[in-house]
Design an enzyme around this catalytic site. Structure first.
Site: not given
Length: 216
Positions: A24, A47-49, A89
């Site tokens: 990440n 990507s945490e989205n 996620s």
């Protein structure tokens, strides 16, 4: 002494990411790492989205406004990449499925505490995002930051004065002056930029550093 610029810092971090790693890239400076990953080395960026398989920054003509990372920056998607729900996620993060989180920081303490979401000043806007989850969920946490603040104060400190993101979570620090490992017995200098010797790095940092045989 010539400090590393931001692109050189990103390239230095990218060099250490191993084949097959799930990584990440935090908002801001760490996103530059995507552009410098070694060619031929398979590294899966998260990507945490809700994206897995993030590629390098797109050219101006190739921007897709619906394809952005957690920092709302345009990105590309590599072959085999995928989109998924935000909750899935964070399930990846909290389930310790990420090998590395590369994060920016306001401060890192000598024992590896991380402060990167709020300076504590009344006029600043807190923005923790997924930083706390990443700090404890990734198997290793790498920090990218400039070594000194604008007024010349070290961002590596004995104890963080800003609100913590995570305690004892940082494994390695990459700055524009050095690469430093955080170990149980203190901070070990791995590399120093050309033109800077260990005593001067120690003076600038302010907290005790240990010198490795490979450091200048």
């Amino acid at each position: 002494m010539k400090k590393l610029d931001r692109k050189q810092m990103a390239a230095r971090v990218a060099r250490d990411i191993p084949e097959g790693a799930y990584v990440n890239l935090g908002i801001g400076l760490p996103t530059l790492v995507a552009d410098y990953l070694p060619k031929g080395r398979e590294i899966i960026l998260h990507s945490e989205n809700g994206i897995l398989g993030v590629g390098p920054k797109p050219p101006e003509a190739g921007i897709d406004e619906d394809l952005i990372n957690a920092g709302k920056e345009p990105v590309t998607l590599l072959a085999g990449g995928a989109y998924f729900h935000h909750a899935d996620s964070f399930g990846m993060i909290r389930g310790r499925h990420l090998d590395f989180a590369i994060l920016g920081a306001f401060q890192v303490s000598s024992r590896g505490d991380l402060a990167n979401w709020h300076t504590g000043t009344p006029d600043s806007i807190p923005a923790v995002g997924g930083a706390m989850d990443l700090a404890v969920g990734a198997k290793k946490v790498l920090v990218m930051m400039e070594h000194l603040t604008k007024d010349g104060t070290s961002k590596i400190v004995e104890r963080c004065t800003y609100p913590l993101t995570g305690a004892r979570c940082v494994d390695r620090i990459y700055t524009d002056l050095a690469v430093i490992d955080v170990k149980a017995d203190g901070l070990h200098v791995v590399e120093i930029v050309d033109g800077l010797d260990f005593p001067e790095l120690q003076r600038l940092t302010g907290v005790p550093l240990k010198r490795l045989a490979t450091a200048a």
